[in-house]
Design a protein around this motif. Structure first.
Motif, short mmCIF file in Angstrom:
data_model
loop_
_atom_site.label_atom_id
_atom_site.label_comp_id
_atom_site.label_asym_id
_atom_site.label_seq_id
_atom_site.Cartn_x
_atom_site.Cartn_y
_atom_site.Cartn_z
N CYS A 144 -10.74 1.31 5.90
CA CYS A 144 -10.30 2.30 4.90
C CYS A 144 -11.49 3.08 4.33
N CYS B 281 -11.94 6.10 1.59
CA CYS B 281 -10.63 6.51 1.08
C CYS B 281 -10.43 5.93 -0.31
N ASP C 98 0.88 -1.17 0.00
CA ASP C 98 0.00 0.00 0.00
C ASP C 98 0.91 1.21 0.00
N CYS D 231 -5.90 6.46 6.68
CA CYS D 231 -4.61 6.45 7.37
C CYS D 231 -3.98 7.83 7.36
S1 SF4 Z 1 -6.93 4.36 4.26
FE1 SF4 Z 1 -6.64 4.57 2.07
S2 SF4 Z 1 -4.49 4.98 1.74
FE2 SF4 Z 1 -4.76 4.26 3.85
S3 SF4 Z 1 -4.31 2.07 3.77
FE3 SF4 Z 1 -6.50 2.32 3.47
S4 SF4 Z 1 -6.79 2.50 1.26
FE4 SF4 Z 1 -4.61 2.78 1.65
#
Ligand code: SF4
Lengths: 198, 469
Positions: free
Chosen positions: B405, B408, B128, B345
């Protein structure tokens, strides 16, 4: 995963003269749900290629029969965004063996090299010439010579050389991947690990 | 020879240098999740190889998970299948697995630091790109592709050319209403999304020294959006205080020994960077993006620039504004908002919810907006409850979802509908990132809060003033 060896590729090319093409366009997240590496080519550029009702968008270049070939030519900063290797898989699975641009995002470039798609970085001027040549004649061929590290516009003979590390070049020419290499030095790695602070 | 922080950590992990090729880099900690790992495990099976150090890999489910009713079976069969594969693979190879419903479950880059898996001087990778988050602790952390996930599982190494080094220094004091998110969006707007490609960034200067760990994580998280491989900040007392006593951090004598080493992790005074950039904190105001990449950001009180003022092709720029339904010269203040997303995140940690609550306190959610508040982990979720933030949110008409997540990347059901506008605290405003046809404006939790209570793009400083005055 092993891939086809890369030596000299002569092919017409598909032009995508957009900058900052990101990995979410190359393969949208909702198509990342597979647990096997199959069928990603069908969803390459999904939302640029198809309407929400799955009918093809006629003005998108992949839907235009005038353009075809094993080389994708993209605008500056191609492949920015996520680390999803699925983007490189989609490019490969669709049938492209090389992507040409004046600038690549790091992780995408790495992923391509790991799965057998050759990223060819050319100067902005040469990229412009390629786009113009394809516009003038969609069947015009590019020749990418990996051993010589050159890319040639066959219509005019204009040529540029490109960079690739000798290690990666050797891998691409033989269809090897890094895991083969790492497996062979496993005992050295285990020895190394015993001296680490963490 | 003088070394940068990055050199010190990198050089310690080079198993072997390949002539005309990459370095073989040893990886201390490996984080995996359900989306980018299954094909790597398939590769192991095909080749008939084992995981070399299962204790160095940690699995959590986050990308695909629902953020409501997590106790129910996952409805989407494809998502359910990936979650099952992660569980089965972790079990087969002896890897710690924090699946849906597990008390330690959460977004991979939120839980890593929370449990002390993230430590100074470590090399950390994950499939990621926002793995760069962990650089906040003085670790070298970056995103990798699935082939590399397979390499790390099988040999605990990857092969990487050593990136160039860049230092971004910001001195001075941040103005009121300016958060770490704004600092990052400001830098990206200056550098563009490819300005740091090929580099590993070190953030230095008063602004970062004074920043909390949460804030540092937000900044390092967004390093990838300027094209950098990763970003890092030298560990200091703030770092050590944060990690001490967490489950996976060293204890007793081992802690003292580790501290001795960690204190050496800073750039030598005369070390040289390939590129140095310096800004002053006073240049930065609350930021918001208007286009379809994170580099297209401006101070919230500014107008959308004309195509001639921005670098790059006019065609690409116009395509972007068209997608957003915006025009050159438009003011961002007052733009319509249909959705507000706080999470990811980037901004799904406790400090982000504190900031959000500070603005919405005593106000009411605007009727025209749908608001998704998604904590980054169960720990964040409990903190929100324990600190009384949930009460403030509830009183103002908001509800809290469960960790993941979420919007996002909109792999689960949390999708912004086509054509709708969202103010989001996440990290990417790419076309369709938050759902096909969705239009994203990236901003801080404070800007998100202002949008959530006014129903349009609003300068949060106005609301903060009201509260103070
Ligand atoms: S929140 Fe978004 S950027 Fe962060 S790990 Fe999950 S998918 Fe990836």
């Amino acid at each position: 995963m092993a891939y086809d060896k890369f030596n000299i590729l002569k092919s017409s090319a598909v032009p995508l003269s957009i900058e900052n093409v990101d990995t979410d366009q190359i393969i949208p997240a909702r198509f990342l749900k597979a647990t096997e590496r199959v069928g990603f080519g069908d969803n390459l550029f999904r939302d640029w290629r198809y309407n929400p009702d799955n009918t093809p968008k006629p003005d998108f270049v992949l839907n235009n029969p005038t353009y075809s070939g094993k080389i994708l030519v993209g605008g500056k900063n191609f492949g920015s965004g996520s680390s999803r290797e699925h983007a490189a898989w989609a490019v490969y699975d669709y049938g492209f063996r090389a992507v040409v641009s004046s600038f690549f995002a790091d992780i995408f470039k790495n992923n391509c090299l790991n799965i057998g798609v050759l990223p060819v970085q050319v100067s902005p001027e040469f990229l412009d010439k390629i786009f113009k040549a394809i516009a003038a004649d969609p069947k015009t061929a590019l020749e990418i010579n990996l051993p010589a590290q050159t890319i040639t516009l066959t219509s005019t003979g204009e040529q540029e050389s490109f960079d690739i590390s000798s290690y990666k070049k050797e891998n691409m020419m033989n269809g090897f991947d890094d895991i083969d290499y790492l497996q062979n030095i496993k005992s050295e790695i285990q020895e190394f690990a015993t001296h680490l602070p963490l | 020879m003088s070394k940068t922080l990055f050199d010190k950590v990198w050089d310690k992990h080079v198993v072997r240098k390949i002539e005309g090729g990459p370095d073989v880099l040893f990886i201390d900690r490996h984080l995996i999740h359900e989306v980018t790992s299954p094909v790597a495990f398939l590769g192991l099976k095909t080749r008939g190889i084992k995981v070399l150090y299962p204790e160095r890999t940690f699995a959590t489910a986050d990308h695909n998970t629902p953020t409501i009713n997590q106790h129910l079976p996952v409805a989407d069969p494809l998502s359910a299948n990936q979650l099952k594969a992660l569980e089965a693979n972790s079990k087969e190879y002896g890897i710690s697995h924090w699946g849906l419903g597990h008390q330690k479950n959460g977004i991979v880059h939120v839980v890593g630091p929370e449990y002390g898996i993230t430590q100074p001087g470590a090399t950390i990778v994950c499939g990621d790109s926002h793995t760069s988050t962990h650089g906040a602790f003085g670790a070298i952390a970056f995103g990798i592709g699935t082939s590399e996930v397979e390499m790390v599982l099988s040999t605990q190494c990857i092969m990487q050319p050593k990136p160039k080094k860049m230092r971004i220094t910001i001195n001075g004091t941040l103005s009121r209403g300016v958060t770490p998110k704004d600092v990052a969006l400001f830098i990206i707007s200056k550098l563009t999304t490819s300005g740091a490609t090929g580099y590993f960034v070190e953030y230095a200067g008063e602004v970062f020294e004074k920043m909390s760990m949460e804030g540092r994580m937000t900044v390092c998280n967004l390093s990838i959006e300027m094209g950098a491989r990763g970003g890092m900040i030298a560990p200091d007392e703030t770092t050590f205080n944060y990690i001490q006593g967490r489950e996976f951090t060293p204890k007793g004598e081992a802690w003292d020994k580790a501290m001795e080493y960690w204190k050496t992790l800073k750039t030598d005074a005369d070390a040289v960077f390939d590129k140095e950039l310096v800004y002053n904190a006073s240049e930065i105001e609350p930021m918001i993006t208007y286009g379809t990449n994170p580099g297209m950001g401006i101070g919230i009180s500014n107008q959308i620039p004309d195509a001639e003022q921005v670098e790059g092709g006019v065609e690409t720029y116009e395509k972007s504004l068209n997608y957003m339904g915006f025009n050159e010269g438009d003011s961002m203040i007052g733009k319509p908002v249909d959705y507000v997303f706080v999470g990811s995140c980037t901004n799904g940690r406790i400090e982000d919810f504190r900031a959000f609550a500070s603005v919405v306190k005593g106000r009411q959610k605007a009727e025209n907006v749908t608001v998704w508040l998604v904590p980054g982990s169960h720990i964040v979720e409990s903190q929100i409850k324990e600190e009384g933030i949930l009460d403030i949110l509830t009183e103002a008409g908001f509800t809290l979802r469960q960790p993941g997540c979420s919007a996002c990347l909109a792999m689960n059901d949390d999708k912004i509908p086509a054509g709708k506008y969202a103010v989001s605290t996440s990290n990417r405003n790419f076309e369709g990132r938050q759902g096909p046809g969705s239009r994203t404006m990236l901003a801080s939790p404070l800007v998100a809060a202002a949008a959530a209570v006014t129903g349009k793009v609003t300068d949060p400083r106005e609301l903060m003033e009201e509260l103070v005055g």
